[in-house]
Design an enzyme around this catalytic site. Structure first.
Site, mmCIF file in Angstrom:
data_model
loop_
_atom_site.group_PDB
_atom_site.id
_atom_site.type_symbol
_atom_site.label_atom_id
_atom_site.label_comp_id
_atom_site.label_asym_id
_atom_site.label_seq_id
_atom_site.Cartn_x
_atom_site.Cartn_y
_atom_site.Cartn_z
ATOM 1 N N MET A 62 56.391 115.436 56.727
ATOM 2 C CA MET A 62 55.186 114.751 57.213
ATOM 3 C C MET A 62 55.297 113.249 56.945
ATOM 4 S SD MET A 62 51.353 116.187 56.731
ATOM 5 C CE MET A 62 50.938 115.589 55.106
ATOM 6 N N CYS A 63 54.967 112.480 57.937
ATOM 7 C CA CYS A 63 54.946 111.030 57.798
ATOM 8 C C CYS A 63 53.756 110.514 58.592
ATOM 9 C CB CYS A 63 56.212 110.388 58.376
ATOM 10 S SG CYS A 63 57.724 110.772 57.480
ATOM 11 N N GLY A 64 53.424 109.270 58.369
ATOM 12 C CA GLY A 64 52.374 108.650 59.178
ATOM 13 C C GLY A 64 52.970 107.528 60.004
ATOM 14 N N ARG A 78 49.774 111.011 54.222
ATOM 15 C CA ARG A 78 50.805 111.749 54.955
ATOM 16 C C ARG A 78 52.201 111.370 54.478
ATOM 17 N NH1 ARG A 78 49.218 114.058 59.737
ATOM 18 N NH2 ARG A 78 51.390 114.155 60.302
ATOM 19 N N ASN A 116 58.076 110.200 63.044
ATOM 20 C CA ASN A 116 57.519 111.298 62.259
ATOM 21 C C ASN A 116 58.161 112.573 62.781
ATOM 22 O OD1 ASN A 116 55.951 113.148 60.880
ATOM 23 N ND2 ASN A 116 54.131 112.827 62.128
#
Lengths: 321, 257
Positions: A1-3, A32, A181
């Site tokens: 998970m990334c933003g 995130r 992402n």
């Protein structure tokens, strides 16, 4: 998970607040991706004939910047050299000489193996590091950045180590940046193919391959739009990513729509963020505006209106081989 | 971890003694403002308000936060004034939510019973694995709407995204708009009614004709939203049941040709 987040301003009156707005857009996305963050910012008034390099060190210890400067001055006309926290911002004047970025990177690596080029371009500057958005903003004074467009990222590492070098945005050429992402499933095959075509990978991060892939497609003469549609067929995995160039910002979502994005489009501004709640930080956010999510396999491209200064003939072609 | 004592809620529920309107219906208690509260505090406040017997509560400033009204077992009407984040109303029994805005991923995930109304759009995974109750999205729903649906009813007045009803096991989906690619891939049971175009069907999904009883059911379900089923060219998608059993290939037969 990334933003991930992207921001485009169409109103020159707003340019001054660009840095602080982009940072406020990625700040809520720290949940995130808490381990590192970064932004690629594009100036509103790049100077013709000048190119800005950001140089960083792979080691935490102090780099021999005086030596580096002396070494660079032997062959390049340096208009300005400024140390900003952990990076050196070097402005080159190329009115009377040529400059080849890949040759320079090679020479730099040969001379100073611990140093690398964080970003290069007429309009773009990349700032990234481990830690919070607040720390990054304070370290580099990013809230005062006056700009037209940019992208940002908060990272939760899944594929490679947590350090500044492996955090986003990634770049593969002048004024070309990418935040991603997701995961690239066919990374090793893709990397092998791109390296055969001459790409020089600097990290083990799978997202870097996307940046090299896009640059490679542009080199083949494809438009950004053509390159991104080809990418949907060639890059396997889960991805929602933003890619920015001197005059465009694009959002691409994989065919499974596995990673989120929300688009806010109003006169004067386009904002994209992984989650809705980040958009609430926009100044004058219109809560009645219709928000949009990109569909599966959708490519969205926005043009950035160039400022009068930016329309001067560039001494560089983006696609200098 | 903050313990949120029910005693702290006296300020929130202090208006419970307000006289009821002349028709005898219970009035709303003081709205619950999310500002300054953690998600845990908001959900515990909702539980505490429900325990006082209030018929409804309005929640202000949800600001797209995740996990609101999760794991509740109350039929108290909870009205969200604004958009909510992920998993709103998930893991709930007897839910009664009215979301006056959009919602993030997985609204009503694993809902057991009750009703959730989303007045705006829903993001991906609306009603994922929901076992009972009804989830009504008055706008569009994103990718994988009704994924692994296990008995609930999902009504979407707009469109649904790609991969919707993936591995649906039971229940019903009614979609007035278009459906994205790979609708009902690997569906086991249940039925999906689509009023618009279907981009493509997934593996083992097939279209079959609607019965008179289906049309009556559609009229009943959509009537709540003043939508006439006859205004749409509904198609019914069910499982073709060709993947239920292993089918050995008859190589001898193939070679004979």
């Amino acid at each position: 998970m990334c933003g991930i987040a992207g921001l485009i301003y169409y109103d020159p009156e707003q340019y001054k607040s660009f840095g602080s707005t982009l940072l406020s857009l990625i700040q809520p996305l720290e949940s995130r991706g808490p381990d590192s963050c970064g932004v690629a910012l594009y100036h509103d008034c790049p100077t013709p004939s000048q190119v800005r390099l950001l140089l960083g060190s792979l080691q935490n210890s102090d780099a021999p910047w005086q030596q580096v400067r002396h070494w660079m001055e032997q062959s390049l006309c340096i208009a300005n050299w400024q140390a900003i926290a952990q990076v050196q911002q070097v402005t080159l004047d190329l009115a009377h000489q040529n400059f080849d970025l890949s040759q320079f990177k090679q020479a730099l690596h040969h001379q100073f193996p611990a140093l690398h080029v964080v970003s290069a371009g007429q309009a773009m500057e990349i700032y990234k590091g481990i830690g919070s958005v607040e720390e990054l903003a304070a370290l580099y004074g990013l809230r005062d950045f006056s700009g037209t467009h940019g992208i940002g990222h908060t990272r939760m590492a899944t594929e490679s180590v947590v350090d500044t070098h492996h955090s986003h945005p990634f770049t593969s050429s002048y004024d070309l940046s990418l935040v991603h992402n997701g995961q690239v499933s066919n990374y090793y095959k893709l990397r092998f193919q791109l390296e055969r075509m001459g790409a020089v990978f600097e990290t083990q991060n799978d997202s870097e391959a996307i940046a090299h892939y896009i640059y490679y497609q542009l080199l083949q003469g494809k438009s950004l739009e053509e390159a991104l549609h080809q990418l949907l067929a060639d890059i396997d995995g889960t991805y929602t990513f933003l890619v920015a160039t001197r005059d465009k910002v694009a959002l691409v979502r994989d065919k499974y729509a596995a990673k989120p994005a929300v688009i806010y489009e109003q006169p004067g501004i386009v904002a994209i963020a992984s989650e809705y709640r980040a958009l609430l930080n926009l100044p004058q956010f219109d809560s009645t505006a219709k928000l949009r999510e990109p569909g599966a396999g959708e490519v969205n491209i926005w043009s950035v209106i160039p400022t009068p200064q930016a329309t001067y003939a560039s001494p560089l072609s983006l696609l200098t081989p | 971890m903050t313990d949120f004592a029910v005693a702290d809620l006296t300020t929130l529920t202090s208006t419970s003694s307000t006289p009821t309107p002349s028709d005898g219906s219970p009035v709303d208690c003081q709205p619950l403002d999310c500002n300054g509260l953690t998600t845990r505090e908001i959900n515990q406040a909702l539980k505490a308000i429900a325990a006082t017997g209030q018929a409804s509560v309005t929640v202000l400033n949800p600001t797209g936060r995740h996990n609101l009204a999760v794991g509740l077992e109350t039929s108290m009407l909870i009205r969200f004034e604004g958009s909510v984040g992920y998993y709103c109303g998930g893991l709930s029994d007897h839910a009664n939510l009215d979301i006056q805005g959009n919602c993030g991923w997985s609204v009503g995930e694993n809902l057991m019973s009750g009703q959730i109304i989303v007045r705006g759009d829903a993001s991906a995974n609306a009603a994922a694995t929901a076992r009972g109750g009804k989830i009504c999205v008055l706008g569009n729903a994103g990718a994988r709407a009704g994924i692994s649906l296990k008995g609930a009813t999902l009504i979407v007045l707009g469109n649904i995204g790609a991969g919707s009803a993936f591995m649906m096991q039971q229940g019903r989906m009614i979609v007035c708009g278009d459906a994205g690619a790979n609708l009902a891939d690997s569906i086991y049971e249940g039925e999906i009614f689509v009023g618009g175009a279907i981009a493509s069907l997934g593996a083992d999904a097939q279209v079959e004709p609607l019965t008179e009883a289906d049309w009556q059911m559609l009229d009943r379900e959509l009537g709540d939203w003043n939508v006439k089923a006859q205004d749409y060219a509904f198609k019914k998608v069910v499982c073709a049941k060709q993947l239920y059993n292993f089918k050995p290939r008859d190589f001898a037969q193939e070679n004979a040709i």
